[in-house]
Design an enzyme around this catalytic site. Structure first.
Site, short mmCIF file in Angstrom:
data_model
loop_
_atom_site.label_atom_id
_atom_site.label_comp_id
_atom_site.label_asym_id
_atom_site.label_seq_id
_atom_site.Cartn_x
_atom_site.Cartn_y
_atom_site.Cartn_z
N ASP A 140 0.85 -1.19 0.00
CA ASP A 140 0.00 0.00 0.00
C ASP A 140 0.89 1.26 0.00
OD1 ASP A 140 -3.07 0.71 0.39
OD2 ASP A 140 -1.94 2.10 1.64
N TYR A 191 -1.73 11.06 1.04
CA TYR A 191 -2.09 10.90 -0.37
C TYR A 191 -1.92 12.22 -1.11
CZ TYR A 191 -3.98 6.21 0.27
OH TYR A 191 -4.11 4.86 0.50
N HIS A 193 -5.02 -7.60 0.17
CA HIS A 193 -4.30 -6.33 0.22
C HIS A 193 -3.54 -6.16 1.54
CE1 HIS A 193 -3.51 -2.16 -0.90
NE2 HIS A 193 -3.80 -1.84 0.35
#
Length: 401
Positions: free
Chosen positions: A188, A321, A378
């Protein structure tokens, strides 16, 4: 190592213990959950409109009545934790040394919506392999830092804490811990940081391992000649089309979503659950059917959400982000330096897309290990810690002295 001084900057490595949260703060959390204003039920039978009402209401019930934060406090404080200031940022990290001689130092970076919580299950399998089907010469010394803005690390007070800067901080952390030869791993957001470490190639770093192929997320043309490549391309397209909402919001307007994340526990929980279909389905089942998938138990999921709530890091974590997007915009048109170090990669079947070997080799020509695991998604380290540890041992085995 605790309490020692860094000869370069005089910055101490300080032992750290998770402080005991006041009962009144936990009572307020439960009161906020109880006061939630609920939307009407989604109008579809799947998660295409977002986190389903039945899932979040059962999560709320469990959080209020059954969940015990004190167990998480104790679990965290049972491992060696430290803090140190690097580049003006207070960095929290777990540091567990193996009992085996010549253990290879390894730094693992978590992602979003994770924290060090998602990596607690891999500590013993990685540092104590003989108790988990491995050999003594496969042991690692493990360093697990909290990224800036996450968990018990500091919250950035200025822009610029992008993956490249975090990578530089991690190299300094490993140097400060006295490690002159080490490896790095990430998934990630942690994959972006680890990718940058590979490109920066700091002194001492001898190899990296990833379980998310970040080189496919920059718009580069990818081969689609085989059936496997076409299936991966379709899955990647589906993710970029229908599973990208959280990514886009946090990359462009993290402050906006941050108000909800800091004010409503269930807004925070729902936002964190709505990541990818495989993980969501597994987490949803753990609440609605009592059927956890490996480490994705109700308690462990709420441990992670509660860390975000108690540390007030919903907005600061979301900004990672935005920082990443800003760094990419500033570097537009520039060819990044290649990764010349050995690269290991594991495909977990529940990931947003199963990266074919050809795609991995295109992004990392120095690929030295590639394997397709038979289970896991994930959050591979969280869901399948034993399998994850086995992959790490195999990927880095050729790099040991």
């Amino acid at each position: 190592m605790s309490g020692t001084e860094d000869p370069a900057g005089g910055t101490a490595i300080r032992p750290f213990t998770i402080p005991t949260v006041a009962d009144a703060e936990l009572d307020e959390l439960r009161a906020r959950i109880a006061a939630t204003r609920w939307p009407t039920t989604e109008l579809v039978a799947d998660r295409s409109q977002g986190v389903q009402l039945a899932t979040i209401q059962e999560l709320a019930r469990y959080w209020m009545t059954d969940y015990d934060w004190r167990k998480c406090e104790a679990r965290l404080n049972a491992v060696a934790q430290f803090k140190t200031e690097i580049d003006g940022m207070d960095v929290h990290f777990i540091h567990v040394k193996s009992q085996h001689e010549d253990a290879l130092p390894l730094i693992i970076t978590h992602g979003w919506p994770g924290s060090v919580i998602e990596l607690l299950g891999v500590i013993d399998p990685i540092t104590n392999p003989t108790a988990h089907g491995g050999a003594a010469d496969e042991a690692f010394d493990l360093v697990v830092p909290s990224m800036p803005g996450y968990g018990f690390s500091g919250k950035p007070a200025e822009v610029g804490w992008d993956p490249g800067r975090i990578a530089q901080a991690w190299a300094e952390l490993m140097r400060r811990l006295g490690y002159t030869r080490y490896v790095a791993q990430g998934g990630d957001q942690g994959a972006w940081v680890t990718d940058q470490m590979g490109r920066q190639a700091p002194e001492g770093l001898i190899g990296i391992h990833l379980n998310l192929l970040v080189t496919t997320l920059d718009g580069a043309a990818l081969p689609t000649e085989t059936e496997q490549e076409r299936a991966a391309a379709e899955a990647r397209k589906e993710f970029m089309t229908n599973g990208f909402g959280y990514f886009l919001e946090q990359a462009t307007r993290p402050q906006t979503i941050g108000y909800a994340l800091l004010d409503s526990p269930l807004a925070l929980a729902a936002w964190m659950l709505d990541h990818d279909t495989d993980s969501y389905d597994k987490i949803s089942r753990s609440f609605t059917s009592g059927q956890p998938s490996g480490g994705l138990t109700r308690d462990h999921i709420l441990d992670n959400v509660t860390v975000y709530w108690l540390t007030g890091t919903g907005a600061s974590a979301a900004r990672s982000y935005w920082e990443h997007g800003r760094a990419q915009a500033l570097a537009a048109g520039q060819t990044p330096p290649p990764v010349k170090l050995p690269v290991g990669f594991t495909v977990f079947p529940g990931e947003s897309f199963r990266a074919p070997r050809s795609w991995v080799e295109q992004g990392y020509p120095t690929l030295s290990y590639f394997h397709e695991a038979d289970k896991g998604g994930h959050f591979a380290a969280w869901e399948e810690p034993e399998l994850f540890a086995t992959e790490i041992r195999a990927a880095f085995k050729p790099l040991r002295k």
